[in-house]
Motif scaffolding. Structure first.
Motif, PDB file in Angstrom:
ATOM      1  N   ALA A 192      99.791 -92.041   8.788  1.00 25.69           N
ATOM      2  CA  ALA A 192      99.187 -90.740   8.505  1.00 25.69           C
ATOM      3  C   ALA A 192      99.080 -90.599   6.998  1.00 25.69           C
ATOM      4  CB  ALA A 192     100.032 -89.605   9.085  1.00 25.69           C
ATOM      5  N   TYR A 193      97.999 -89.975   6.526  1.00 29.16           N
ATOM      6  CA  TYR A 193      97.823 -89.799   5.096  1.00 29.16           C
ATOM      7  C   TYR A 193      96.781 -88.715   4.824  1.00 29.16           C
ATOM      8  CZ  TYR A 193      93.986 -93.104   6.067  1.00 29.16           C
ATOM      9  OH  TYR A 193      92.892 -93.737   6.594  1.00 29.16           O
ATOM     10  N   ILE A 194      96.719 -88.294   3.582  1.00 22.76           N
ATOM     11  CA  ILE A 194      95.733 -87.317   3.132  1.00 22.76           C
ATOM     12  C   ILE A 194      94.594 -88.080   2.473  1.00 22.76           C
ATOM     13  CG2 ILE A 194      95.312 -85.335   1.615  1.00 22.76           C
ATOM     14  CD1 ILE A 194      98.382 -84.780   1.839  1.00 22.76           C
ATOM     15  N   ARG A 195      93.364 -87.786   2.880  1.00 15.37           N
ATOM     16  CA  ARG A 195      92.207 -88.479   2.326  1.00 15.37           C
ATOM     17  C   ARG A 195      91.186 -87.480   1.813  1.00 15.37           C
ATOM     18  NH1 ARG A 195      90.519 -93.552   2.221  1.00 15.37           N
ATOM     19  NH2 ARG A 195      88.324 -93.975   1.837  1.00 15.37           N
ATOM     20  N   ARG A 196      90.684 -87.738   0.617  1.00 18.98           N
ATOM     21  CA  ARG A 196      89.643 -86.914   0.006  1.00 18.98           C
ATOM     22  C   ARG A 196      88.359 -87.723  -0.109  1.00 18.98           C
ATOM     23  NH1 ARG A 196      88.636 -82.602  -3.466  1.00 18.98           N
ATOM     24  NH2 ARG A 196      90.803 -81.894  -3.293  1.00 18.98           N
ATOM     25  N   GLU A 197      87.262 -87.130   0.334  1.00 23.94           N
ATOM     26  CA  GLU A 197      85.937 -87.734   0.189  1.00 23.94           C
ATOM     27  C   GLU A 197      85.017 -86.650  -0.360  1.00 23.94           C
ATOM     28  OE1 GLU A 197      84.945 -89.059   4.065  1.00 23.94           O
ATOM     29  OE2 GLU A 197      86.338 -90.754   4.049  1.00 23.94           O
ATOM     30  N   GLY A 198      84.765 -86.703  -1.681  1.00 21.64           N
ATOM     31  CA  GLY A 198      83.984 -85.646  -2.312  1.00 21.64           C
ATOM     32  C   GLY A 198      84.749 -84.344  -2.264  1.00 21.64           C
ATOM     33  N   VAL A 247      95.037 -89.724  10.784  1.00 17.07           N
ATOM     34  CA  VAL A 247      96.041 -90.481  11.535  1.00 17.07           C
ATOM     35  C   VAL A 247      95.314 -91.666  12.157  1.00 17.07           C
ATOM     36  CG1 VAL A 247      97.743 -90.461  13.375  1.00 17.07           C
ATOM     37  CG2 VAL A 247      97.356 -88.389  12.030  1.00 17.07           C
ATOM     38  N   GLN A 248      95.839 -92.861  11.923  1.00 10.48           N
ATOM     39  CA  GLN A 248      95.189 -94.062  12.426  1.00 10.48           C
ATOM     40  C   GLN A 248      96.225 -95.096  12.826  1.00 10.48           C
ATOM     41  OE1 GLN A 248      93.243 -95.399   8.641  1.00 10.48           O
ATOM     42  NE2 GLN A 248      94.531 -97.224   8.905  1.00 10.48           N
ATOM     43  N   THR A 249      95.771 -96.057  13.626  1.00  9.58           N
ATOM     44  CA  THR A 249      96.631 -97.199  13.904  1.00  9.58           C
ATOM     45  C   THR A 249      96.668 -98.078  12.667  1.00  9.58           C
ATOM     46  OG1 THR A 249      94.851 -98.624  14.698  1.00  9.58           O
ATOM     47  CG2 THR A 249      95.875 -97.146  16.309  1.00  9.58           C
ATOM     48  N   ARG A 250      97.625 -98.983  12.609  1.00 12.05           N
ATOM     49  CA  ARG A 250      97.701 -99.875  11.454  1.00 12.05           C
ATOM     50  C   ARG A 250      96.504-100.806  11.386  1.00 12.05           C
ATOM     51  NH1 ARG A 250     102.970-102.588  12.566  1.00 12.05           N
ATOM     52  NH2 ARG A 250     102.073-104.160  11.160  1.00 12.05           N
ATOM     53  N   GLY A 253      93.486 -99.775  11.879  1.00 21.03           N
ATOM     54  CA  GLY A 253      92.347 -99.019  11.376  1.00 21.03           C
ATOM     55  C   GLY A 253      91.681 -98.089  12.356  1.00 21.03           C
ATOM     56  N   GLU A 254      92.090 -98.067  13.632  1.00 21.40           N
ATOM     57  CA  GLU A 254      91.480 -97.165  14.607  1.00 21.40           C
ATOM     58  C   GLU A 254      91.921 -95.732  14.322  1.00 21.40           C
ATOM     59  OE1 GLU A 254      91.636 -96.127  19.385  1.00 21.40           O
ATOM     60  OE2 GLU A 254      92.709 -97.875  18.591  1.00 21.40           O
ATOM     61  N   VAL A 255      90.968 -94.840  14.085  1.00 22.77           N
ATOM     62  CA  VAL A 255      91.273 -93.454  13.741  1.00 22.77           C
ATOM     63  C   VAL A 255      91.642 -92.685  15.003  1.00 22.77           C
ATOM     64  CG1 VAL A 255      90.373 -91.307  12.781  1.00 22.77           C
ATOM     65  CG2 VAL A 255      89.779 -93.493  11.720  1.00 22.77           C
ATOM     66  N   LEU A 256      92.829 -92.088  14.992  1.00 28.60           N
ATOM     67  CA  LEU A 256      93.302 -91.285  16.116  1.00 28.60           C
ATOM     68  C   LEU A 256      93.022 -89.807  15.909  1.00 28.60           C
ATOM     69  CD1 LEU A 256      96.775 -93.030  16.596  1.00 28.60           C
ATOM     70  CD2 LEU A 256      94.618 -93.544  17.757  1.00 28.60           C
ATOM     71  N   VAL A 294     103.922 -74.808   5.953  1.00 28.44           N
ATOM     72  CA  VAL A 294     103.909 -76.061   6.703  1.00 28.44           C
ATOM     73  C   VAL A 294     103.120 -75.867   7.992  1.00 28.44           C
ATOM     74  CG1 VAL A 294     105.298 -77.824   7.854  1.00 28.44           C
ATOM     75  CG2 VAL A 294     106.133 -76.774   5.746  1.00 28.44           C
ATOM     76  N   ASP A 295     102.177 -76.766   8.234  1.00 30.35           N
ATOM     77  CA  ASP A 295     101.431 -76.803   9.485  1.00 30.35           C
ATOM     78  C   ASP A 295     101.783 -78.092  10.226  1.00 30.35           C
ATOM     79  OD1 ASP A 295     100.202 -74.436   8.873  1.00 30.35           O
ATOM     80  OD2 ASP A 295      98.378 -75.357   8.092  1.00 30.35           O
ATOM     81  N   ILE A 296     101.710 -78.044  11.555  1.00 28.24           N
ATOM     82  CA  ILE A 296     102.001 -79.220  12.375  1.00 28.24           C
ATOM     83  C   ILE A 296     100.721 -79.663  13.067  1.00 28.24           C
ATOM     84  CG2 ILE A 296     103.344 -80.161  14.282  1.00 28.24           C
ATOM     85  CD1 ILE A 296     105.447 -78.019  13.718  1.00 28.24           C
ATOM     86  N   LEU A 297     100.355 -80.921  12.833  1.00 32.21           N
ATOM     87  CA  LEU A 297      99.185 -81.500  13.486  1.00 32.21           C
ATOM     88  C   LEU A 297      99.614 -82.222  14.757  1.00 32.21           C
ATOM     89  CD1 LEU A 297      96.221 -82.496  13.643  1.00 32.21           C
ATOM     90  CD2 LEU A 297      96.912 -84.415  12.175  1.00 32.21           C
ATOM     91  N   ASN A 298      99.028 -81.792  15.874  1.00 35.58           N
ATOM     92  CA  ASN A 298      99.221 -82.498  17.138  1.00 35.58           C
ATOM     93  C   ASN A 298      98.181 -83.612  17.201  1.00 35.58           C
ATOM     94  OD1 ASN A 298      98.935 -83.273  19.947  1.00 35.58           O
ATOM     95  ND2 ASN A 298     100.150 -81.459  20.467  1.00 35.58           N
TER      96      ASN A 298
END
Length: 646
Positions: free
Chosen positions: A53-59, A66-69, A71-74, A117-121
């Motif tokens: 899991a990580y934070i990603r910025r695009e523009g 959240v993805q598998t190792r 690269g599949e995005v969950l 704090v927010d929780i992502l399911n």
């Protein structure tokens, strides 16, 4: 293990060097590239090591990924304009995400930055707010949090304020991961400052502090009550308890040493007796815990980031990176419960910032992503360590960033003192110094007296030296670079942020002729006004910890102390001989916006000498992408106009 390290190290070296340019330096990217916020950050390995899991910025888009190792995005959930701070796994299906929100103190009071704090399911791809609902009048700002279990089910434990019977208390809440609802588990006292929780959310210890008299107390749980096991008085530099020790019946106590440095002491929960002490001459800035909450190591920063690890499997993973790479800073970011998957962050020569994953089972190293892909590795400027002495003989050092493609002789220079002042710079990638250096300047970041994390002696040498030796330490660095022939003192400017902004303004006003120009970002200009604001927000006298902090460095007794005016740049504005650029966010809760307004008025208002750029809605860090980009582009243009690199 030798063969394993060799194979994994070879794979890492290959991954690290793929795509890097050869001996010829890459052309410098546009200045906006250096101002870009991190594309990826806060990478967390799931407990079983299968997902990330990580934070990603695009523009302008910011998402929690959240993805598998492989690269599949969950899940890829947009977070909008929230100022995300960090994230971590709290169950195989839930990720907790913390962010900062400026709000009024609960139930009235001054405006402050609070952590929500927010929780992502991961399964439903939906967020819930922690403590949005609770069985008591709990405020949703979370002071600390961690994952755990309750009756065999994963939950989150949060330390938060409860308003009850006209009083605020710090309590522990058990939070349902799917609803965010909180159930109070532990009730604090009026002076409770924090807790140490085990994996089941039960408090092993409770910390209490009384600001008025500086009484700090550590108590251990004994059935339904508490027993004090350590007390001391500390008006400043309070002890801290980073968590449990290496066993469940111990705690780690961190304390400043009178003779310098800091100690981490493992003590028994039963009676506070000392089991082992780890004395350091550097500030410990990271504690690593396993899934039970037990300490498995800590990190500290000398010139580079260092680690002391007690878990052999974690040390073996770190050794893979240290063996394969040199001249870079390596930081452990996260790891699976069994340490078979470890994520580290690498920055330095050849890498502006990359997250790498090591799989011990497969003996495989892979890259998760690069934080600053718009700045190619070959476009980085070289960073050197320069050691020098202050005028009174105090040993100091700084980080010198040299412009690529130019001989280090007679260069135009920008002095870049850090904020704080009780802070420090590091050897890793620094976007501001790299951005300025890319325009042809040598950039020097001096670690002046009063800097933190470099030994107690250096920190204490700054007490009472605000505007005095803390100031001259910076210009002493300039004089040393001049003697070495690296820089041209006639082409020196100074740029600073926060306390560094004060140093920039004081350099122009109180050391006239030293610098051709200055840029102050969120800088302090009037010390009397600064202390008056602190008194207004937190009360007068020593009951206000903020006042105690400022008095320590300023050496003043109150906001009306006449010595403050003698060290305030606004009081010496008539001595300024060159142009000054002021940059400030109107929503700054650390250094009020009025500090730049005061300096602008003292310099005669907008004109050839002074200019103020104000950002609506921006905080002390100018954390928005648009503000940060404009700050750097305006700074570069200002330097090019008033101190051309060519």
């Amino acid at each position: 293990m030798t063969r394993l390290l060799g194979l994994a190290g070879w794979l890492l070296a290959a991954a690290f060097t793929i795509g890097l340019p050869g001996a010829a330096a890459a052309q410098s990217p546009p200045i906006e590239a250096y101002a870009a916020l991190a594309t990826i950050r806060s990478v967390a390995v799931s407990p079983d090591g299968t997902n990330l899991a990580y934070i990603r910025r695009e523009g302008t888009s910011v998402k929690v990924i959240v993805q598998t190792r492989r690269g599949e995005v969950l899940a890829a959930v947009e977070t909008g304009e929230m100022k995300l701070r960090a994230l971590d796994w709290v169950s195989p299906d839930h990720v907790a995400v913390s962010w900062i929100s400026p709000q009024r103190f609960p139930f009235g009071g001054v405006r402050q930055n609070f952590q929500l704090v927010d929780i992502l399911n991961v399964r439903t791809r939906s967020f819930v707010r922690v403590l949005d609902k609770a069985d008591y009048n709990a405020y949703s700002s979370v002071f600390d949090w961690r994952g755990g279990t309750y009756r065999g089910r994963p939950v989150l434990y949060a330390e938060a304020l409860t308003y009850e019977q006209g009083d605020l208390r710090l309590d522990v809440y058990r939070v349902d991961l799917d609803t965010g609802r909180g159930f109070r588990q532990t009730r604090g006292d009026s002076d409770t400052q924090g807790y140490v929780l085990n994996a089941e959310g039960e408090p092993t210890a409770r910390i209490a502090y009384q600001p008025g008299n500086g009484l700090w107390r550590l108590a251990a749980r004994t059935g339904s009550g508490w027993r004090e096991i350590h007390t001391e008085r500390a008006l400043l530099d309070q002890p801290s308890v980073p968590g449990m020790g290496r066993t469940s019946d111990s705690l780690m106590l961190s304390r400043a040493l009178a003779e310098g440095g800091r100690s981490i002491t493992e003590i028994a929960v039963a009676d506070g007796s000392v089991r082992e002490t780890f004395e350091m001459d550097r500030e410990i800035d990271r504690i690593f815990h396993d899934n039970r909450g037990l300490m498995v190591g800590f990190g500290y920063t000398d010139v580079y980031r260092e680690h002391r690890l007690f878990e052999p499997r974690l040390q073996a993973a770190l050794d893979v990176f240290k063996t394969a790479l040199s001249g870079v800073q390596i930081s452990i970011e996260s790891f699976s419960d069994d340490y078979s998957v470890v994520c580290v962050y690498v920055e330095g020569t050849g890498e502006t910032g990359g997250y790498y994953l090591y799989d011990a089972t497969e003996q495989r190293v892979s890259i998760v992503g690069r934080a600053y892909p718009l700045v190619p590795a070959g476009a980085q400027s070289e960073v050197r360590i320069i050691r020098y002495e202050a005028a009174d003989g105090l040993p100091l050092f700084g980080y010198l960033t040299l412009p690529a493609g130019r001989e280090p002789r007679g260069l135009p220079v920008v002095m870049l003192p850090h904020g704080g002042p009780q802070a420090r710079d590091e050897a890793g990638y620094d976007w501001l110094s790299q951005g300025i250096a890319s325009r042809g300047y040598a950039v020097f970041r001096p670690q002046f007296r009063g800097s933190d994390g470099l030994g107690r002696d250096l920190l204490q040498a700054g007490y009472g030296e605000w505007g005095k030796k803390m100031q001259s330490d910076v210009s002493d660095g300039l004089r040393h670079l001049t003697r070495l022939g690296i820089v041209d003192p006639a082409r020196a400017c100074i740029v600073g942020w926060s306390y560094g902004g004060y140093v920039a303004l004081a350099g122009m006003a109180m050391e006239p002729g030293t610098y051709r120009c200055a840029v102050s970002v969120a800088g302090v200009s009037d010390l009397n006004a600064m202390l008056r604001r602190a008194e207004f927000e937190g009360g007068r006298g020593d009951d206000n910890p903020t006042i105690r902090y400022w008095k320590r460095f300023m050496g003043a007794e109150s906001s009306s102390d006449p010595s403050l005016a003698t060290r305030s740049p606004a009081s010496h504005a008539s001595a300024v001989q060159g142009p000054v650029l002021l940059i400030h966010g109107r929503s700054d809760l650390v250094v009020p916006f009025e500090q730049s307004q005061i300096m602008l008025r003292a310099l005669g208002g907008e004109g050839p000498i002074a200019r103020l750029i104000a950002f609506d809605g921006e905080d002390h860090s100018l954390s928005g992408q648009q503000a940060r980009t404009r700050m750097l582009t305006e700074t570069a243009a200002f330097l090019a106009t008033h101190n051309p690199a060519d």
